[in-house]
Scaffold this motif. Structure first.
Motif, PDB file in Angstrom:
ATOM      1  N   ALA A 152       0.834  -1.212   0.000  1.00  0.00           N
ATOM      2  CA  ALA A 152       0.000   0.000   0.000  1.00  0.00           C
ATOM      3  C   ALA A 152       0.861   1.252   0.000  1.00  0.00           C
ATOM      4  O   ALA A 152       0.598   2.208  -0.739  1.00  0.00           O
ATOM      5  N   VAL A 153       1.904   1.271   0.815  1.00  0.00           N
ATOM      6  CA  VAL A 153       2.795   2.436   0.883  1.00  0.00           C
ATOM      7  C   VAL A 153       3.517   2.627  -0.444  1.00  0.00           C
ATOM      8  O   VAL A 153       3.627   3.736  -0.961  1.00  0.00           O
ATOM      9  N   ALA A 154       3.992   1.535  -1.021  1.00  0.00           N
ATOM     10  CA  ALA A 154       4.721   1.623  -2.284  1.00  0.00           C
ATOM     11  C   ALA A 154       3.828   2.103  -3.413  1.00  0.00           C
ATOM     12  O   ALA A 154       4.211   2.957  -4.214  1.00  0.00           O
ATOM     13  N   LEU A 155       2.615   1.574  -3.493  1.00  0.00           N
ATOM     14  CA  LEU A 155       1.707   1.982  -4.568  1.00  0.00           C
ATOM     15  C   LEU A 155       1.283   3.430  -4.433  1.00  0.00           C
ATOM     16  O   LEU A 155       1.050   4.110  -5.421  1.00  0.00           O
ATOM     17  N   ALA A 156       1.172   3.922  -3.218  1.00  0.00           N
ATOM     18  CA  ALA A 156       0.795   5.319  -3.005  1.00  0.00           C
ATOM     19  C   ALA A 156       1.862   6.264  -3.530  1.00  0.00           C
ATOM     20  O   ALA A 156       1.570   7.385  -3.931  1.00  0.00           O
ATOM     21  N   GLY A 157       3.114   5.827  -3.553  1.00  0.00           N
ATOM     22  CA  GLY A 157       4.211   6.683  -3.987  1.00  0.00           C
ATOM     23  C   GLY A 157       4.577   6.522  -5.442  1.00  0.00           C
ATOM     24  O   GLY A 157       5.487   7.178  -5.922  1.00  0.00           O
ATOM     25  N   CYS A 158       3.897   5.632  -6.160  1.00  0.00           N
ATOM     26  CA  CYS A 158       4.234   5.393  -7.561  1.00  0.00           C
ATOM     27  C   CYS A 158       3.834   6.578  -8.438  1.00  0.00           C
ATOM     28  O   CYS A 158       2.856   7.262  -8.169  1.00  0.00           O
ATOM     29  N   ALA A 159       4.597   6.765  -9.493  1.00  0.00           N
ATOM     30  CA  ALA A 159       4.270   7.808 -10.464  1.00  0.00           C
ATOM     31  C   ALA A 159       2.988   7.441 -11.197  1.00  0.00           C
ATOM     32  O   ALA A 159       2.717   6.270 -11.455  1.00  0.00           O
ATOM     33  N   SER A 160       2.207   8.434 -11.543  1.00  0.00           N
ATOM     34  CA  SER A 160       0.938   8.236 -12.263  1.00  0.00           C
ATOM     35  C   SER A 160       1.205   7.993 -13.738  1.00  0.00           C
ATOM     36  O   SER A 160       2.168   8.506 -14.302  1.00  0.00           O
ATOM     37  N   ARG A 161       0.327   7.243 -14.380  1.00  0.00           N
ATOM     38  CA  ARG A 161       0.348   7.128 -15.832  1.00  0.00           C
ATOM     39  C   ARG A 161      -0.066   8.486 -16.396  1.00  0.00           C
ATOM     40  O   ARG A 161      -0.838   9.217 -15.772  1.00  0.00           O
ATOM     41  N   ALA A 162       0.403   8.818 -17.570  1.00  0.00           N
ATOM     42  CA  ALA A 162       0.107  10.113 -18.182  1.00  0.00           C
ATOM     43  C   ALA A 162      -1.394  10.335 -18.338  1.00  0.00           C
ATOM     44  O   ALA A 162      -1.885  11.453 -18.146  1.00  0.00           O
ATOM     45  N   SER A 163      -2.119   9.280 -18.649  1.00  0.00           N
ATOM     46  CA  SER A 163      -3.564   9.419 -18.851  1.00  0.00           C
ATOM     47  C   SER A 163      -4.307   9.742 -17.554  1.00  0.00           C
ATOM     48  O   SER A 163      -5.446  10.203 -17.595  1.00  0.00           O
ATOM     49  N   ASP A 164      -3.666   9.514 -16.410  1.00  0.00           N
ATOM     50  CA  ASP A 164      -4.302   9.785 -15.119  1.00  0.00           C
ATOM     51  C   ASP A 164      -4.014  11.200 -14.599  1.00  0.00           C
ATOM     52  O   ASP A 164      -4.510  11.578 -13.552  1.00  0.00           O
ATOM     53  N   ILE A 165      -3.203  11.958 -15.303  1.00  0.00           N
ATOM     54  CA  ILE A 165      -2.851  13.315 -14.882  1.00  0.00           C
ATOM     55  C   ILE A 165      -3.836  14.295 -15.507  1.00  0.00           C
ATOM     56  O   ILE A 165      -4.004  14.322 -16.727  1.00  0.00           O
ATOM     57  N   ASN A 166      -4.467  15.077 -14.661  1.00  0.00           N
ATOM     58  CA  ASN A 166      -5.447  16.061 -15.130  1.00  0.00           C
ATOM     59  C   ASN A 166      -4.759  17.335 -15.591  1.00  0.00           C
ATOM     60  O   ASN A 166      -3.690  17.696 -15.097  1.00  0.00           O
ATOM     61  N   ALA A 167      -5.418  18.031 -16.501  1.00  0.00           N
ATOM     62  CA  ALA A 167      -4.895  19.297 -17.019  1.00  0.00           C
ATOM     63  C   ALA A 167      -4.954  20.377 -15.943  1.00  0.00           C
ATOM     64  O   ALA A 167      -5.908  20.449 -15.183  1.00  0.00           O
ATOM     65  N   SER A 168      -3.919  21.192 -15.894  1.00  0.00           N
ATOM     66  CA  SER A 168      -3.947  22.397 -15.069  1.00  0.00           C
ATOM     67  C   SER A 168      -4.687  23.471 -15.854  1.00  0.00           C
ATOM     68  O   SER A 168      -4.671  23.479 -17.085  1.00  0.00           O
ATOM     69  N   TYR A 169      -5.296  24.395 -15.136  1.00  0.00           N
ATOM     70  CA  TYR A 169      -6.021  25.461 -15.828  1.00  0.00           C
ATOM     71  C   TYR A 169      -5.045  26.446 -16.457  1.00  0.00           C
ATOM     72  O   TYR A 169      -4.114  26.921 -15.821  1.00  0.00           O
ATOM     73  N   VAL A 170      -5.256  26.711 -17.723  1.00  0.00           N
ATOM     74  CA  VAL A 170      -4.537  27.757 -18.452  1.00  0.00           C
ATOM     75  C   VAL A 170      -5.615  28.597 -19.128  1.00  0.00           C
ATOM     76  O   VAL A 170      -6.476  28.069 -19.833  1.00  0.00           O
ATOM     77  N   SER A 171      -5.569  29.895 -18.919  1.00  0.00           N
ATOM     78  CA  SER A 171      -6.588  30.774 -19.472  1.00  0.00           C
ATOM     79  C   SER A 171      -6.493  30.850 -20.994  1.00  0.00           C
ATOM     80  O   SER A 171      -5.414  31.059 -21.548  1.00  0.00           O
ATOM     81  N   ALA A 211       3.726  15.184 -26.232  1.00  0.00           N
ATOM     82  CA  ALA A 211       4.035  13.798 -26.605  1.00  0.00           C
ATOM     83  C   ALA A 211       5.316  13.327 -25.911  1.00  0.00           C
ATOM     84  O   ALA A 211       5.380  12.198 -25.410  1.00  0.00           O
ATOM     85  N   ILE A 212       6.308  14.178 -25.846  1.00  0.00           N
ATOM     86  CA  ILE A 212       7.559  13.841 -25.151  1.00  0.00           C
ATOM     87  C   ILE A 212       7.298  13.668 -23.655  1.00  0.00           C
ATOM     88  O   ILE A 212       7.774  12.719 -23.029  1.00  0.00           O
ATOM     89  N   ALA A 213       6.499  14.563 -23.087  1.00  0.00           N
ATOM     90  CA  ALA A 213       6.194  14.498 -21.655  1.00  0.00           C
ATOM     91  C   ALA A 213       5.382  13.253 -21.316  1.00  0.00           C
ATOM     92  O   ALA A 213       5.594  12.632 -20.266  1.00  0.00           O
ATOM     93  N   VAL A 214       4.459  12.864 -22.194  1.00  0.00           N
ATOM     94  CA  VAL A 214       3.666  11.646 -21.978  1.00  0.00           C
ATOM     95  C   VAL A 214       4.593  10.430 -21.943  1.00  0.00           C
ATOM     96  O   VAL A 214       4.486   9.571 -21.060  1.00  0.00           O
ATOM     97  N   GLY A 215       5.501  10.348 -22.895  1.00  0.00           N
ATOM     98  CA  GLY A 215       6.450   9.227 -22.932  1.00  0.00           C
ATOM     99  C   GLY A 215       7.304   9.163 -21.675  1.00  0.00           C
ATOM    100  O   GLY A 215       7.487   8.090 -21.088  1.00  0.00           O
ATOM    101  N   ALA A 216       7.812  10.318 -21.245  1.00  0.00           N
ATOM    102  CA  ALA A 216       8.648  10.359 -20.046  1.00  0.00           C
ATOM    103  C   ALA A 216       7.850   9.975 -18.800  1.00  0.00           C
ATOM    104  O   ALA A 216       8.343   9.239 -17.936  1.00  0.00           O
ATOM    105  N   GLN A 217       6.617  10.463 -18.699  1.00  0.00           N
ATOM    106  CA  GLN A 217       5.792  10.158 -17.527  1.00  0.00           C
ATOM    107  C   GLN A 217       5.433   8.675 -17.487  1.00  0.00           C
ATOM    108  O   GLN A 217       5.495   8.045 -16.431  1.00  0.00           O
TER     109      GLN A 217
END
Length: 133
Positions: free
Chosen positions: A10-29, A53-59
């Motif tokens: 449980a502790v290990a999974l909580a600290g894992c990096a998210s898949r790119a598809s699970d990251i929500n967009a930040s607001y940009v006006s 696309a580069i950021a998705v691959g890296a994430q």
């Protein structure tokens, strides 16, 4: 022993990096892009799309490394948990780029430019299992 393994997992999974598809967009006006022409919006869309696309691959690579380290730590060697890094600046950049893509699309809609970004399709639902009556 079993509760310790479950706790470590449980502790290990909580600290894992998210898949790119699970990251929500930040607001940009969208106002950021309101003074651009359609061709300028198209150029900006291409630039942001390439960087995203580069950021998705890296994430996704980071998420995979974290998942492997977590698996190794749970099954074989608990110190491997120190290699689990979780989300960091890459995830924040990806969220910002997704926000920029949304803002560019909104500016494009306002100007009738027709710019649309292809999004990752949502995960497919598991196929129903046929059961004999």
């Amino acid at each position: 022993m079993k509760p310790v393994v479950i706790l470590l997992a449980a502790v290990a999974l909580a600290g894992c990096a998210s898949r790119a598809s699970d990251i929500n967009a930040s607001y940009v006006s969208p106002l950021t892009y309101q003074n651009l022409t359609c061709s300028q919006l198209q150029e900006e869309a291409a630039r942001v799309s390439n960087r995203a696309a580069i950021a998705v691959g890296a994430q996704n690579e980071r998420a995979t490394r974290d998942a492997v380290a977590t698996g190794v730590s749970i099954v074989l060697f608990w110190p491997a948990l120190f290699f689990v890094r979780g989300d960091g600046p890459q995830a924040a950049e990806l969220a910002r780029l997704k926000g920029e893509m949304d803002a560019i699309e909104q500016a494009s809609i306002a100007k009738n430019c027709g710019i649309r970004f292809e999004r990752e399709p949502p995960p497919a639902a598991p196929a129903p299992v046929a059961r004999d009556a």
